[in-house]
Design an enzyme around this catalytic site. Sequence first.
Site, PDB file in Angstrom:
ATOM      1  N   LEU A 232       0.848  -1.199   0.000  1.00 50.57           N
ATOM      2  CA  LEU A 232       0.000   0.000   0.000  1.00 50.57           C
ATOM      3  C   LEU A 232       0.884   1.250   0.000  1.00 50.57           C
ATOM      4  O   LEU A 232       0.863   2.050   0.931  1.00 50.57           O
ATOM      5  CB  LEU A 232      -0.922  -0.025   1.226  1.00 50.57           C
ATOM      6  N   HIS A 233       1.635   1.428  -1.085  1.00 49.02           N
ATOM      7  CA  HIS A 233       2.589   2.540  -1.151  1.00 49.02           C
ATOM      8  C   HIS A 233       1.895   3.889  -0.938  1.00 49.02           C
ATOM      9  O   HIS A 233       2.202   4.633  -0.009  1.00 49.02           O
ATOM     10  CB  HIS A 233       3.299   2.547  -2.510  1.00 49.02           C
TER      11      HIS A 233
END
Length: 304
Positions: A232-233
């Site tokens: 989940l950058h």
Amino acid sequence: MPTTTTVIVDQDGGVDDVLALVLLARAPGVEIAGVGSVHGNVSATAAADNGLRALEIAGDHSTPVVLGASEPLARPLHLAHPEDLLGKAAGSPKRKPGREETAAGQMVRLARANPGQVDLLALGPLTNVAIALAAEPELPRLVRRVVAMAGAFEVKGNISDCAESNVWHDPEAAAQVVAAGFRLTLVPLDVTRKATVTRLWLERLAADQDRLRGRMAAMFLAVPGKLPAFPLHDPLAAAILLDPAIARFQRTPVTVDVGEQRRGQTRTVRAAYTAEVAVAVAADTSALLEQLIHALMPGRGPRE
């Protein structure tokens, strides 16, 4: 009275960009003043459409979305996902992106109109920010803070051994931005790679009867090559903008390599003449998941 966080979002149309936008759009006390698109994951045009799709999913049908830079400052265009699987799967957005101004123009206008009150969340290459900086050299003092998903310091890159994708796509822009004197926070791969959701978590979410949660999980599951764990950058960068207390930072000058051999490499340096930035070195990923679940709760709406 509760305070409102006003945010400009600059994004390049990936699936995690969409989730970051949904997180912000449904967070209480947040106003998204504008969304810009930039080349990177997909073309700037496709990124604008994906930004519109994200806002529609979140129930936001009014925030302006405008087109930004379609290519880097000095490099040939390279798209990480030119096929735009998200766009193919989601269909056409109900609105069209605005064409009255560019993403960089929108940044400058909003910053001038609200000095010291607007945050900038940069989720793609920093081309638009560099163009806005050239148009308004006072931008670092007009914008309250900038949070950028950018860089790789003690870990391998995700587009080359030494570079993170957003920086690699336009290293000249990134070099200008980190040296400009913004109140800048970098959220690098060092922490975003540890913020993941599993296939099981997504499958359970997709089976939920709530339409929003199911749609978001199905969107992740439809992207090949990212599972069983999906990093989940961009949502982590959004979560840190909303609550910096979930992360720990090192304040240090940073340089960006613009040479061919180490293109896009980010390094901390000891240089008194270089502006310090806050680099996230640890983050509470459970707090991110809590923010996500809270944002996806039934009945929650944008700008609540």
